[in-house]
Design an enzyme around this catalytic site. Structure first.
Site, PDB file in Angstrom:
ATOM      1  CG  ASP B 345     -21.605 -47.026 -13.384  1.00  0.00           C
ATOM      2  OD1 ASP B 345     -20.689 -47.094 -12.532  1.00  0.00           O
ATOM      3  OD2 ASP B 345     -22.265 -45.987 -13.592  1.00  0.00           O
ATOM      4  CG  HIS B 349     -16.315 -49.079 -18.545  1.00  0.00           C
ATOM      5  ND1 HIS B 349     -16.826 -48.152 -19.423  1.00  0.00           N
ATOM      6  CD2 HIS B 349     -14.983 -49.136 -18.800  1.00  0.00           C
ATOM      7  CE1 HIS B 349     -15.840 -47.671 -20.178  1.00  0.00           C
ATOM      8  NE2 HIS B 349     -14.703 -48.255 -19.809  1.00  0.00           N
ATOM      9  CD  GLU B 350     -12.237 -50.472 -16.437  1.00  0.00           C
ATOM     10  OE1 GLU B 350     -11.578 -51.001 -17.354  1.00  0.00           O
ATOM     11  OE2 GLU B 350     -12.356 -49.236 -16.323  1.00  0.00           O
ATOM     12  CG  HIS B 353     -12.558 -52.295 -21.616  1.00  0.00           C
ATOM     13  ND1 HIS B 353     -12.792 -51.683 -22.829  1.00  0.00           N
ATOM     14  CD2 HIS B 353     -12.518 -51.283 -20.701  1.00  0.00           C
ATOM     15  CE1 HIS B 353     -12.895 -50.370 -22.667  1.00  0.00           C
ATOM     16  NE2 HIS B 353     -12.743 -50.097 -21.368  1.00  0.00           N
ATOM     17  CD  GLU B 384     -26.084 -47.292 -12.544  1.00  0.00           C
ATOM     18  OE1 GLU B 384     -24.841 -47.229 -12.525  1.00  0.00           O
ATOM     19  OE2 GLU B 384     -26.812 -46.296 -12.680  1.00  0.00           O
ATOM     20  CG  HIS B 445     -11.663 -42.805 -22.315  1.00  0.00           C
ATOM     21  ND1 HIS B 445     -10.314 -43.013 -22.459  1.00  0.00           N
ATOM     22  CD2 HIS B 445     -12.121 -43.808 -21.531  1.00  0.00           C
ATOM     23  CE1 HIS B 445      -9.964 -44.087 -21.758  1.00  0.00           C
ATOM     24  NE2 HIS B 445     -11.041 -44.596 -21.192  1.00  0.00           N
TER      25      HIS B 445
END
Lengths: 244, 535
Positions: B345, B349-350, B353, B384, B445
């Site tokens: 994950d 996530h990265e 971006h 995931e 965040h």
């Protein structure tokens, strides 16, 4: 079962001609041409490694009758009992159905089925039959019943790999070709048979051969166990007979 | 004084007043969210703005989810120059506009459209501001909205040892109007695991000169995974020049690979590429198969004690999206975090971006930045669930927490979509913090969980702790339908300055597009947003 039935018919058909006379010669030579039924039952099964996973591959061929040449001689030992040796040779080439499970390149346990046809798969058998024979002699027809060991040499093309095309996302793969490799194996088997000779003269005749020979020959390709091939089969032939 | 002279004088006075008012006027933003009643009028207005040059089509994206549709990114212009961050997204069905979202700056006016300084001078100013190792690449002239009004400015990208930043330099005075890092960061989530967690994976590699290298050329986008071997020199060279060398590519003379971080980074990047392709028809980060370059072992875990806390927090206990398809995965210090690449994950996530960079390009500050982070968490979780079936995977199945595979400190993950408060994050809009501050770039965040919690509620269902509103959800089995809604909204319908309310409107539009205005999916998404207090 079918083979045994045919053999029984053959023997029974010859029975009325039997006059139970002595075999007077020393050698009986026969040359026949015909065919071997139930040949080339190739059921190859190997496990390749593709994409770091096992890739099972099977190759199968339909049964086929192959042309056969057989030549042999039987030497009288004692009374009507003799010892024979003969050589049968056959060869054929045909396609073989190939099926493989090709693992996905990125994920485990997601195989893709690939099927195709391997062309020009050759099967060749040379068998040396050594028999004990009992010759039933009559005025017109002699019948030699024989059984013994058969020494088979099999040259068999086996599928050694499978080539396929695929494209992202690789959910399917398409058969391209199946390279083959010729392997040779030997095995001792058995045979049982009968040879009927219609005597045209005291020395010459024409005859019919019926023999069932069998050996299960294990094969391997590239170090991989490829299963067994059934060598031999029901052999039928007709040809010349010479008696000395 | 005749009546005519009086009229002329009054007109002149009015004109002067208007000029003074405009010069000192603070920029105002017009939020546009046209999808139903207001659409015909807005569409007509946009057509007019395209005709007179106030809008220009920057790029057109083909809709990969609904055949025949396209999404036009319309950049605001003023007298031929772009107005930075003024952008509309127009969804088209053939020649018919389906929706229009975005924000435009109103009453744009600058004293002069002629810059007083050259591009090179602006670049030099930015380089000097960053430091001796900085290198600026290109400068684009445009109009920038500042708190004091509109100014003519250059936008300059500056690379340095530790950062990639965007600077806005006043084209009249040379003053630095603003600057921000382009690096999208996620605080480290640690993983363990052959990956890092000792699970077997298939690694797409190449073999050259007797070496296997982590270069995936089997996917439409090339995926390179680098191994900096904990070398500060390599990291510095990359940061300064942006260049990588073939010797940086992860390599081994024999397989299987035993470097878990390298394996996981490489494999998971491929899985994420596949996820976007399979779920949304997307071809990589930019939808044109941009090369992805993952960097592992930027600094060595063993050297953690030798670096200051800020370096450890950024290059060891962290994963970052650096822009242009570059991602960096820290080693983790082994105490708080394991190798960050070990968490699927986190990798997703990265990379998300990167998707944001090439779609909405959300500003990495305040609410737009929180949306950026939320979208990355949402897609990270979705990936995931896509790969890890119940009972399988490192955690015996997928879940709604982020970084659980690599986080070694309580509560064992860094954020939760299910229960944001478990990490101290807000689960309701009323609890948002740090907007307009420098803390966490305005809480990018921190506040992201308001949005990601809405996603969770729309999928799984639940009761929001603050509002008490119960959301049935569509159920895990239908999770992909909500994923598609959020992807469509974030990738196609939103712009750089989108706020939470825009995200709500965009997701509802996406739900309407995909499943209909009266669909259960749209109803669940709407109720989820309401539950978390976003209207």
């Amino acid at each position: 079962m079918r083979t045994s039935f045919i053999c029984a018919i053959f023997v029974l058909a010859a029975a009325p001609a039997i006059a139970q006379t002595e075999w007077e010669g020393r050698v009986r030579i026969g040359v026949s041409g015909g065919g071997q039924l139930d040949t080339m039952r190739l059921n190859e099964s190997i496990v390749l490694t593709k994409n770091v996973e096992p890739a099972p591959l099977t190759t199968s061929q339909a049964n086929k009758t192959l042309p056969l040449v057989d030549a042999g001689a039987t030497f009288r030992l004692n009374g009507n009992l003799g010892a024979g040796v003969s050589l049968s040779v056959l060869s054929g080439t045909a396609g073989a159905a190939v099926s493989a499970q090709i693992p996905h390149p990125f994920l485990f346990n997601q195989p893709r089925t690939v099927t195709g046809l391997a062309s020009n798969v050759t099967h060749r058998e040379v068998a040396a039959h050594t028999d004990l024979a009992y010759v039933i002699v009559s005025d017109r027809i002699d019948l030699a019943l024989s059984t013994g060991a058969s020494f088979f040499r099999v040259d068999q093309d086996l599928v050694s790999d499978i080539l396929y095309t695929e494209s992202y996302p690789y959910d399917t793969a398409t058969f391209a070709s199946a390279p083959t490799k010729r392997v040779t194996a030997t095995k001792v088997g058995y045979n049982v048979g009968a040879d009927a000779t219609w005597k045209l003269s005291p020395r010459w005749g024409v005859g019919g051969l019926l023999r069932f020979a069998r050996a299960r020959v294990p094969l391997s390709v590239n170090g991989l166990d490829a299963g067994t091939v059934n060598a031999g089969g029901l052999q039928l032939g007709v040809g010349l007979r010479v008696m000395f | 004084m005749t009546f005519r002279w009086r009229v002329l004088l009054l007109s002149a006075a009015a004109l002067i007043f208007t000029i003074i008012r405009l010069a000192g006027q603070k920029p105002s933003v017009r939020s546009i969210g046209a999808s139903a009643e207001s659409l015909p009028a807005m569409a007509s207005e946009v057509t007019g703005m395209l005709g007179d040059g106030r809008l220009d089509i920057d790029r057109i994206q083909t809709d990969t989810m609904i055949t025949g549709r396209t999404h036009e990114r319309l950049v605001q212009h003023h007298q031929g120059l772009p107005v930075f961050r003024g952008e509309l997204v127009r969804q088209m069905d053939g020649s018919r506009a389906v929706s229009i979202f975005g924000r435009l700056f109103q009453d744009v006016s600058v004293p002069t459209m002629t810059p007083a300084i050259e591009e090179t001078a602006a670049a030099t100013i930015a380089e000097r501001a960053v430091g001796p190792d900085a290198a600026a690449s290109g400068a684009e002239l445009g109009v920038l909205a500042t708190p004091g009004g509109y100014v003519l400015a250059y936008r300059v990208t500056v690379r340095s040892s530790w950062d990639i930043q965007t600077y806005f330099i006043n084209a009249g005075t040379g003053a630095i109007e603003e600057h921000a890092s382009r690096i999208r960061r996620q605080n480290a989530l640690i993983t363990s695991g052959t990956g890092v967690l000792k699970d077997s994976k298939k690694v797409s590699a190449i073999q050259t000169s007797g070496l296997y290298q982590t270069a995936d050329v089997l996917r439409p986008a090339t995926l390179l995974t680098l191994d900096f071997r904990g070398s500060l020199t390599r990291l510095n060279n990359f940061a300064q020049t942006g260049r990588v060398f073939s010797s940086d590519i992860g390599a081994t003379p024999s397989t299987p690979w035993t470097d878990g971080a390298l394996v996981d980074a490489h494999v998971y990047e491929g899985w994420v590429y596949d996820f976007y392709y399979r779920q949304f028809g997307r071809n990589g980060l930019d939808d044109h198969n941009l090369e992805v370059v993952g960097i592992t072992h930027p600094l060595a875990r063993a050297d953690t004690a030798t670096y200051p806390a800020n370096i450890v927090g950024r290059f060891i206990n962290n994963a970052e999206y650096l822009g242009d398809g570059f991602i960096l995965y820290g080693d983790g210090d082994g105490v708080s975090f394991d190798y960050l690449a070990g968490a699927l994950d986190v990798v997703a996530h990265e990379l998300t971006h990167g998707v944001t960079e090439f779609t909405s390009n959300l500003d990495y500050v305040d609410e737009p930045g929180a949306l950026d982070e939320a979208f990355s968490d949402i897609m990270g979780t979705s990936v995931e669930f896509f790969y890890e079936k119940s009972g399988h995977g490192p955690q015996r199945g997928p879940n709604f927490v982020i970084g659980e595979d690599v986080t070694k400190i309580p509560p064992g993950y860094v954020r939760s979509l299910q229960n944001p408060i478990s990490t101290g994050n807000p689960d309701h809009y009323s609890l948002r913090q740090y907007i307009g501050t420098s803390t966490d770039n305005g809480g990018v965040h921190f506040n992201s969980t308001i949005v990601s919690h809405a996603f969770y509620l729309a999928v799984n269902g639940g009761v929001n702790r603050v509002s008490g509103i119960s959301v049935p959800g569509v159920g895990i089995a239908n999770m992909s339908r909500i994923e598609k809604i959020f992807y469509r909204a974030f990738a196609f319908l939103m712009g750089p300055r989108s706020q939470f309310s825009d995200a709500r409107a965009a997701t509802l539009q996406a739900a309407t597009d995909l499943y209909g205005a009266s669909s259960n999916e749209r109803a669940q998404v709407a109720l989820a947003w309401t539950a978390v207090g976003v209207q």
